[in-house]
Each structure stands twice: as C-alpha cells, then as structure tokens.
Design a protein around this motif. Structure first.
Motif, short mmCIF file in Angstrom:
data_model
loop_
_atom_site.label_atom_id
_atom_site.label_comp_id
_atom_site.label_asym_id
_atom_site.label_seq_id
_atom_site.Cartn_x
_atom_site.Cartn_y
_atom_site.Cartn_z
N GLN A 104 31.49 2.72 -9.84
CA GLN A 104 32.53 3.54 -9.03
C GLN A 104 33.68 3.12 -8.85
N TYR A 105 34.58 4.54 -8.99
CA TYR A 105 36.24 4.48 -8.90
C TYR A 105 36.97 4.74 -7.46
N ASP A 106 38.03 4.37 -6.89
CA ASP A 106 38.37 5.33 -6.32
C ASP A 106 39.45 6.28 -6.54
N CYS A 112 35.49 -0.23 -8.57
CA CYS A 112 35.46 -0.86 -7.10
C CYS A 112 34.54 -1.71 -7.36
N CYS A 116 35.55 -0.60 -1.21
CA CYS A 116 37.09 0.77 -1.39
C CYS A 116 36.10 2.12 -1.35
N ASP A 117 37.05 2.79 -1.53
CA ASP A 117 37.03 3.96 -1.26
C ASP A 117 36.42 4.71 -2.32
N VAL A 118 34.81 4.54 -2.22
CA VAL A 118 34.49 5.16 -3.54
C VAL A 118 34.74 6.98 -3.72
N GLN A 119 35.29 7.26 -4.93
CA GLN A 119 35.47 8.79 -4.83
C GLN A 119 34.50 9.09 -6.14
N ASN A 121 31.21 8.50 -9.29
CA ASN A 121 30.33 7.15 -9.85
C ASN A 121 30.33 7.58 -11.31
#
Ligand code: VGL
Ligand code: ZN
Length: 254
Positions: A104-106, A112, A116-119, A121
C-alpha cells in the motif's frame, strides 16, 4: 525497413486486376536497441534464474553485430536493488518466493508501513533476493557484447518500491532517465531484447508504447520467468500494438 514481414500478404481481385497487398512493417526514424536486465541474477545460475536466460545472449550479440550501425543508441538496463528490497520474500514474514502480497502506498508514493492514507494497492510478486547492487550477481552477463558508448539505466534502486519497467517504478511515482536519453537522441522506435519477457521486458514495452515510441520486441532475444505469464504478456503486447518479431525477420534494406 528493418523488418520485412514477408510472411503475411493478402490477394485481392479488383476490376479483374489482382493486387497483392503485403504488410511490410517499416521502421521509421531513429532507432534504439534496449537490452533489458541481461545480468547474472537472471541467468540459469543466478539468484532469480530464468529458464534458458543465457540463450538470449548470442541472439542479442548477433543483432548488434549485424545491425549496430542502424542503432542511434544502445541502452542496457540494470535491476539494482537494496539488500532489503521490498520485493524480496525474505522481507515478508512467512511468505515464500513467487507468492504475492499487496503493498500500500500513499498519494506521494510512500509505502504505508503503519497508519497512512492508502491511495494505491499494488500487487507485488515476492522474489528471491536478487540483483543486489554492487554484487557480482547484479553485474551484466560477461558474454553480452557491450561498447563504451552504450548507456546504462539502473532501476529498482528505491528500497520500498519495485520497478519492472526501465522507464517508471511499478506505481508510476518516479521515472528513470531513459525517456530523456531517448528523446535527446530523437529516437522514434525501440527494439527491445533481454530478460524477463513476462516482467521487465513486458512493462518496458508497454511504457515505451504509451510514451509514443514504435515498439518491437524480439521474441527469440527474450525469455520469460513463467509460461502462463509469458503467454498472456505476449498476447497483451500484441493487443496494444507492440510488434512481436523474430531476429530472423530483421533484414537490412534500410
Ligand atoms: C525482473 C523480477 C524481478 C526482470 C526483475 O528483470 O524481469 N523480474 N525483478
Ligand atoms: Zn528485481
């Protein structure tokens, strides 16, 4: 034209006149040869062995020998990982090589790891530890012909995100210098060879096409990691207008 696809033609009769329409693919503009990840790590004795991966080397050397003066640029990409790279199964408790996980990345492309605010996948295949920077395993195969004018593009050096394509990381967050290097030389067409057909060759070819280059993948100058993904990669590339050619189809009438 570099590729004369003489195998395909259609016969058509019109007002009593027989027309033979051949589908000659003409490579236009300046051409670059891309040699993707021909490194010890991907050879049969390497850390992420590709079946018959060594067999691409004489094919690539042959292409260079026969057509080198047609290439305005030759680029070697190099998978170049941190020793604790996020794509390694060893970094994921209880996970085996060749299984997958979700990363998962912001919105800035930061991994992440806790809250964190996952944006985004991203599905990540987990690989054996491979191509660790500054090791013999990450060096180019000794037998592949290189010249001191060749450009080297390293990729995958960000520890927390993988990069199959030689243009972008897998999230499209960061870019290598490859597109700039090609544009500097006014390259319009790229001929792609190397390893592995179903990963780095595939994603490099798709990005090149999306960036507006004419793309040719020389199938016998590549090998895939796995049969199923290789078959679907070839199908998807054809669907996207990427030319899949054989080295024997390269003729010298340019
Ligand atoms: C590659 C898996 C992991 C490749 C690189 O070069 O195709 N595959 N890292
Ligand atoms: Zn890698």
């Amino acid at each position: 034209s570099l590729f004369a696809n003489t195998g395909m033609f259609t016969l058509q009769r019109c007002f009593g006149v027989l027309f033979i329409i051949t589908s000659l693919q003409v490579i236009s503009g300046r051409i670059a040869l891309l040699v993707i990840d021909v490194q010890n790590c991907f050879l049969p004795t390497g850390s992420l062995p590709v079946n018959d991966g060594d067999q691409v080397i004489p094919v690539i050397n042959g292409i260079r020998q026969q057509y080198d003066n047609l290439f305005s640029l030759v680029v070697f990409s190099q998978d170049w990982h941190c020793s604790d790279h996020i794509s390694f199964a060893s970094q994921h408790d209880g996970k085996n090589s060749y299984s997958t996980t979700i990363l998962q990345y912001d919105n800035t492309g930061k991994l992440c790891e806790s809250t964190c605010d996952v944006q985004y996948n991203l599905t990540q295949v987990l690989w054996p530890d491979h191509c660790i920077k500054n090791t013999t395993d990450a060096e180019f195969a000794v037998n592949v012909t290189r010249s001191n004018t060749d450009v080297i593009v390293k990729k995958g050096y960000h520890c927390k995100i993988d990069s199959y394509s030689a243009f972008f990381d897998n999230g499209g967050f960061s870019q290598t210098e490859l597109d700039v290097k090609l544009k500097e030389k006014d390259i319009k067409s790229v001929i792609i060879t190397g390893l592995a057909l179903d990963y780095c060759v595939f994603y490099t070819a798709k990005d090149a096409k999306r960036l507006g280059y004419n793309v040719y993948v020389v199938q016998d100058a590549t090998r895939g990691v796995e049969e199923g993904t290789t078959v679907s990669a070839v199908r998807e590339m054809k669907d996207q207008g990427i030319n899949i050619v054989q080295s024997s189809e390269m003729s010298r009438v340019m």
